[in-house]
Design an enzyme around this catalytic site. Structure first.
Site, PDB file in Angstrom:
ATOM      1  N   HIS A 171     -13.849  11.103  78.289  1.00 54.28           N
ATOM      2  CA  HIS A 171     -12.594  10.448  78.683  1.00 54.28           C
ATOM      3  C   HIS A 171     -12.923   9.058  79.217  1.00 54.28           C
ATOM      4  O   HIS A 171     -13.922   8.892  79.922  1.00 54.28           O
ATOM      5  CB  HIS A 171     -11.931  11.287  79.784  1.00 54.28           C
ATOM      6  CG  HIS A 171     -10.707  10.656  80.380  1.00 54.28           C
ATOM      7  ND1 HIS A 171      -9.543  10.499  79.667  1.00 54.28           N
ATOM      8  CD2 HIS A 171     -10.465  10.159  81.613  1.00 54.28           C
ATOM      9  CE1 HIS A 171      -8.627   9.922  80.452  1.00 54.28           C
ATOM     10  NE2 HIS A 171      -9.168   9.701  81.630  1.00 54.28           N
ATOM     11  N   ASN A 172     -12.104   8.062  78.889  1.00 56.43           N
ATOM     12  CA  ASN A 172     -12.351   6.697  79.375  1.00 56.43           C
ATOM     13  C   ASN A 172     -13.836   6.347  79.236  1.00 56.43           C
ATOM     14  O   ASN A 172     -14.490   5.929  80.198  1.00 56.43           O
ATOM     15  CB  ASN A 172     -11.928   6.545  80.841  1.00 56.43           C
ATOM     16  CG  ASN A 172     -10.408   6.513  80.978  1.00 56.43           C
ATOM     17  OD1 ASN A 172      -9.688   6.511  79.977  1.00 56.43           O
ATOM     18  ND2 ASN A 172      -9.911   6.494  82.186  1.00 56.43           N
ATOM     19  N   GLU A 201     -13.154   8.087  73.733  1.00 53.57           N
ATOM     20  CA  GLU A 201     -11.836   7.486  73.924  1.00 53.57           C
ATOM     21  C   GLU A 201     -11.963   5.968  73.997  1.00 53.57           C
ATOM     22  O   GLU A 201     -12.844   5.441  74.667  1.00 53.57           O
ATOM     23  CB  GLU A 201     -11.207   8.005  75.219  1.00 53.57           C
ATOM     24  CG  GLU A 201      -9.761   7.557  75.331  1.00 53.57           C
ATOM     25  CD  GLU A 201      -9.131   7.893  76.675  1.00 53.57           C
ATOM     26  OE1 GLU A 201      -7.920   8.123  76.692  1.00 53.57           O
ATOM     27  OE2 GLU A 201      -9.845   7.919  77.692  1.00 53.57           O
ATOM     28  N   ASP A 203      -9.564   2.773  74.853  1.00 51.10           N
ATOM     29  CA  ASP A 203      -8.285   2.323  75.399  1.00 51.10           C
ATOM     30  C   ASP A 203      -8.047   0.879  74.953  1.00 51.10           C
ATOM     31  O   ASP A 203      -8.712  -0.023  75.467  1.00 51.10           O
ATOM     32  CB  ASP A 203      -8.434   2.344  76.929  1.00 51.10           C
ATOM     33  CG  ASP A 203      -7.261   2.983  77.601  1.00 51.10           C
ATOM     34  OD1 ASP A 203      -6.191   2.980  77.004  1.00 51.10           O
ATOM     35  OD2 ASP A 203      -7.427   3.472  78.737  1.00 51.10           O
ATOM     36  N   HIS A 216      -9.175  -0.165  81.191  1.00 53.85           N
ATOM     37  CA  HIS A 216      -8.206   0.782  81.738  1.00 53.85           C
ATOM     38  C   HIS A 216      -6.968  -0.006  82.166  1.00 53.85           C
ATOM     39  O   HIS A 216      -6.973  -0.673  83.189  1.00 53.85           O
ATOM     40  CB  HIS A 216      -8.829   1.525  82.918  1.00 53.85           C
ATOM     41  CG  HIS A 216      -8.074   2.759  83.305  1.00 53.85           C
ATOM     42  ND1 HIS A 216      -7.916   3.162  84.598  1.00 53.85           N
ATOM     43  CD2 HIS A 216      -7.416   3.680  82.556  1.00 53.85           C
ATOM     44  CE1 HIS A 216      -7.198   4.273  84.632  1.00 53.85           C
ATOM     45  NE2 HIS A 216      -6.894   4.608  83.406  1.00 53.85           N
ATOM     46  N   GLU A 250      -6.505   5.091  72.277  1.00 51.37           N
ATOM     47  CA  GLU A 250      -5.426   5.077  73.254  1.00 51.37           C
ATOM     48  C   GLU A 250      -4.815   3.689  73.043  1.00 51.37           C
ATOM     49  O   GLU A 250      -5.255   2.702  73.602  1.00 51.37           O
ATOM     50  CB  GLU A 250      -6.095   5.252  74.614  1.00 51.37           C
ATOM     51  CG  GLU A 250      -5.221   5.419  75.782  1.00 51.37           C
ATOM     52  CD  GLU A 250      -4.231   6.530  75.580  1.00 51.37           C
ATOM     53  OE1 GLU A 250      -3.088   6.311  75.981  1.00 51.37           O
ATOM     54  OE2 GLU A 250      -4.575   7.569  75.021  1.00 51.37           O
TER      55      GLU A 250
END
Length: 636
Positions: A171-172, A201, A203, A216, A250
Site C-alpha cells: 500500500h502506498n 500501488e 498514487d 500521497h 490510484e
C-alpha cells in the site's frame, strides 16, 4: 578438537606468540563458523582481564573457540549416536537423520552429502565419517533450518486462475516513512519488488509541464515523477519472481495526463506490459500466474468491455475519453477518509461509510461522471477496478476480470457479520484490502484476519516494521518467495461453507509440540555494556480465531551467548493451512516491559520435524546471523 587439524589452521597466526582481538576475529572467520563480534569481544576480554596486556596465546584461543562453538546441547545429541564419542560413522549419522530428523528419503545419501559438505577435517571426510566439528557445522547450517527446504522453491500448482492465490501486495508503495510529511522515494518500489511484492500501488496526480507525479494527495509528502516509477518497475519487476506484477493505479489525473501515463507504460515497459488477452480470446475465467509470467498488468477503472478495447487496439485513439459513473472521488478507495484524512476537522464525519448494508458506500455520496482517457483504459485487461456495492450485487453483475478494493474497517465488519458471503466473493473475484486513511504514521492492520476469508491482495505499508509485516514476510517465504501462494481448497471452492468462526468439516487438526532447547549468540540488550541480556521467548500461532495462541518461556538471567531453556510447548491447531507460527525473542527489562531482540515467522505447514535451528531476523527483516534458537519440533 582434532589437534592437528586445528593447529594447521591457527599456528601460523601465533608465530609471534600472541594475538590481539582483531586477529582473533580474523582467525575465527578462517574456521568458517559465524561469530558475533560483541560475544567474541566479551569472551576475549574475560580471558585477558587478569593480565596487563590485551593479547592471548594459542591455548586461550582454543578455549574461546570452544566456549562459543562447542555447544553442550549439540554434544549431547552427538554422544547419543557416536559409539566412541569422537566420530559419527556414516551408518550412525544415517540413524540420527532417520530417528531424530525424520528424514524419510534415502538417509544414506543425505548422510554422505552432509559429510562431504560440513566435515572440515580431511582424513575424517575421506573415511566418510563426521567429527564433532562437522556435526556442529551441520547443526548450525541452513540444512538444519526449521523451514522446509522443499518450500524454498516453487512447489505449488501455478496454473489456477489468479483469484485462487494470496498475492503479496503493498500500500502506498512510494512512501518510505509516514503518510503526512514523509518522503516519497523510488526505493519504496525497488525494495518491495526485491521482497517479492507482486501488487504495487501508484498514487497518480497531475504534475507541472504535463508530467504526472506520484505522491500521497492532499499531504506534504514529496513527489516523484510517474515515469521514474515505471522505469524502476521495468528494471526490478522480475528480479525476485517471474510471476506477474499488478500496478494498482490510484488515479487522480486529468485525461490529458492519463494519456501521458499510458504512453510511458507502453514505451518503458514494452513487451512486458499486458495489452491484450492471452491468445486474444474472450475472457471466461482469469488466466493463471503461469500463463502471465513476466507480464505487468494495469489495475485501473475501465471504459466498456475488454472486447471493445481490443477492437480499438490498432486505432489511434489519442484525445478520446470515456466516462464511468463514480462517487465524488474517482479513486479505487471507498472510505471517505482514505485520501483526505489527516486533519482533525474530518474526524466528525469519519466513518459513515461502514454501516451494513454497504449500499450506498457513504453519506449521500454524489454520483458523478469521471473521465478516463481511452488509451489508458485500454491497457486494463484482467484487473478492472470496480467499486464494491454488496456481495449480492457482485454475485449478480460482476465479471471475473473485475476486482474490488475494500477499506479495512468495512472489510472487518464483513468478516464479523457476513463471513460466508465474503469467502464466496473472494473465491470468485480478486479483492484488495487497504489500510484506513487515519493511519497517519503508516501503521498496519493484522493481515491474518483478511487472509482467513480468502482476500487475495491484503495491502500493507511495507515501509513500516512490526508484527504485521513479520506475518506478511513469513507467509510469503512459502512457495519459493515468488509472491503467489495457492489458497487452501476451502477458500477456492465456490460452494464452500467455510468461515473462520465455524471451520466445521474443513478442520484438519494438527497437534504440535515445540521443545525450546537453547539460544545462541543472541543480540545483547541495548542496556548492556557487555554482551548480556535477560532473554525470554514467545511462541505464537496466528490463524483462524480459535487457533490464535501465545506461550511464553521463562527468563534466563544475564545470558545472551548461550541461554538454555529446555521447555516444551504444545499447541492444537484446527486449520493448519492458514496458520503461521512466530518465534519472538525479547529481553526482559522490567516486570512490565520487554525489548525486542529478534524474531522468525513461517507458515505452520513449512515446519520441519526434528532438531532445528530458528534463524533470527531484526525488526526490519534483516538477518541477525549467527543469532538463533535451537528447538525440537514434532507434530502429527
Amino acid at each position: 578438537i582434532s589437534p592437528t587439524w586445528f593447529l594447521s589452521i591457527i599456528q601460523n597466526e601465533f608465530r609471534n606468540g600472541k594475538i590481539d582481538l582483531d586477529s582473533t576475529m580474523k582467525l575465527l572467520e578462517k574456521l568458517q563458523m559465524p561469530f558475533d563480534f560483541a560475544h567474541v569481544k566479551h569472551v576475549f576480554k574475560k580471558t585477558v582481564d587478569k593480565r596487563k596486556v590485551p593479547t592471548i596465546n594459542m591455548e586461550d584461543f582454543r578455549a574461546i573457540y570452544r566456549t562459543i562453538v562447542h555447544r553442550p546441547e549439540f554434544h549431547e545429541r552427538f554422544r547419543a549416536y557416536s559409539a566412541n564419542g569422537k566420530i559419527l560413522a556414516d551408518n550412525e549419522l544415517t540413524e540420527f537423520l532417520r530417528k531424530e530428523q525424520y528424514e524419510t528419503e534415502s538417509c544414506e545419501s543425505i548422510a554422505l552429502e552432509i559429510i562431504l559438505k560440513y566435515e572440515p577435517i580431511e582424513e575424517v571426510r575421506r573415511r566418510r565419517q563426521l567429527s564433532f566439528e562437522g556435526f556442529v557445522r551441520y547443526m548450525s547450517s541452513e540444512d538444519c533450518s526449521i523451514f522446509k527446504s522443499s518450500h524454498r522453491t516453487i512447489y505449488q500448482d501455478m496454473n489456477h486462475p489468479l483469484c485462487d492465490y494470496f498475492i503479496s501486495s503493498s500500500h502506498n508503495t512510494y512512501l518510505v516513512s509516514d503518510q503526512l510529511i514523509g518522503p516519497s522515494d523510488l526505493w519504496g518500489y525497488t525494495s518491495a519488488l526485491l521482497k517479492g511484492c507482486r501488487c504495487l500501488e501508484i498514487d497518480c496526480w497531475d504534475g507541472s509541464n504535463n508530467e504526472p507525479v506520484v505522491y500521497h494527495g492532499h499531504t506534504l509528502t514529496s513527489k516523484i515523477s510517474f515515469c521514474s516509477v515505471i522505469r524502476v518497475v521495468d528494471k526490478y519487476a522480475f528480479m525476485t519472481s517471474e510471476y506477474p506484477v499488478v500496478l494498482s493505479l490510484e488515479n487522480h489525473c486529468s485525461p490529458k495526463q492519463q494519456e501521458v501515463m499510458a504512453d510511458y507504460l507502453e514505451s518503458i515497459l514494452g513487451d512486458k506490459l499486458l495489452t491484450s488477452t492471452i491468445d486474444g480470446t474472450a475472457v471466461s475465467q482469469l488466466p493463471s500466474p503461469e500463463a502471465l509470467k513476466f507480464k505487468i498488468l494495469i489495475k485501473n477503472k475501465k471504459v466498456g468491455t475488454i472486447e471493445e478495447g481490443l477492437l480499438r487496439r490498432n486505432v489511434d485513439n489519442h484525445g478520446e475519453t470515456g466516462e464511468v459513473s463514480d462517487f465524488e472521488n474517482m479513486s479505487d478507495e471507498d472510505e471517505t477518509d482514505e485520501k483526505t484524512p489527516l486533519y482533525p476537522k474530518s474526524d466528525s464525519s469519519k466513518r459513515k461509510s461502514d454501516c451494513i448494508p454497504p449500499t450506498p458506500p457513504r453519506k449521500k455520496a454524489k454520483m458523478k461522471k469521471v473521465k478516463i482517457a481511452v488509451p489508458l483504459s485500454d491497457l486494463v485487461i484482467y484487473t478492472k477496478s470496480e467499486r464494491f456495492v454488496s456481495f449480492e450485487h457482485s454475485l449478480a453483475h460482476q465479471q471475473c476480470y473485475e476486482n474490488n478494493s475494500i477499506g479495512e474497517v468495512r472489510a472487518r465488519k464483513f468478516v464479523k457479520h457476513s463471513a460466508r458471503e465474503f469467502v464466496s466473493h473472494t473465491s470468485r473475484f480478486i479483492t484488495r484490502i487497504y489500510p484506513k486513511g487515519t493511519r497517519a504514521t503508516s501503521s498496519n492492520y493484522n493481515p491474518q484476519e483478511f487472509w482467513n476469508v480468502g482476500c487475495q491482495m491484503v495491502a500493507l505499508n511495507f515501509q513500516t516494521p512490526g508484527v504485521q509485516m513479520e506475518l506478511q514476510d513469513g507467509k510469503f517465504l512459502d512457495n519459493g518467495g515468488c509472491g503467489y501462494i495457492l489458497k487452501p481448497e476451502f477458500l477456492r471452492n465456490h460452494n464452500s461453507t467455510f468461515t473462520p468462526y465455524d471451520v466445521g468439516r474443513y478442520s484438519k487438526p494438527m497437534s504440535l509440540s515445540i521443545r525450546l532447547i537453547s539460544g545462541h549468540q543472541l543480540p545483547p540488550s541495548t542496556l548492556s555494556k557487555t554482551n548480556k541480556a535477560d532473554p525470554l521467548v514467545q511462541i505464537e500461532i496466528y490463524g483462524v480465531p480459535e487457533d490464535q495462541a501465545k506461550k511464553k518461556s521463562s527468563v534466563i538471567k544475564s545470558n545472551a551467548l548461550s541461554p538454555r531453556w529446555d521447555e516444551t510447548f504444545s499447541f492444537n491447531v484446527q486449520v493448519p493451512e492458514l496458520a503461521l507460527i512466530r518465534f519472538c525473542v525479547e529481553d526482559e527489562i522490567s516486570l512490565v516491559t520487554n525489548e525486542f531482540l529478534g524474531q522468525y515467522t513461517l507458515p505452520l505447514l513449512s515446519l520441519r520435524k526434528g532438531y532445528r535451528k530458528v534463524p533470527l531476523l531484526s525488526r526490519d527483516g534483516g538477518n541477525l546471523e549467527p543469532a538463533s534458537l535451537f528447538v525440537h519440533v514434532w507434530y502429527y
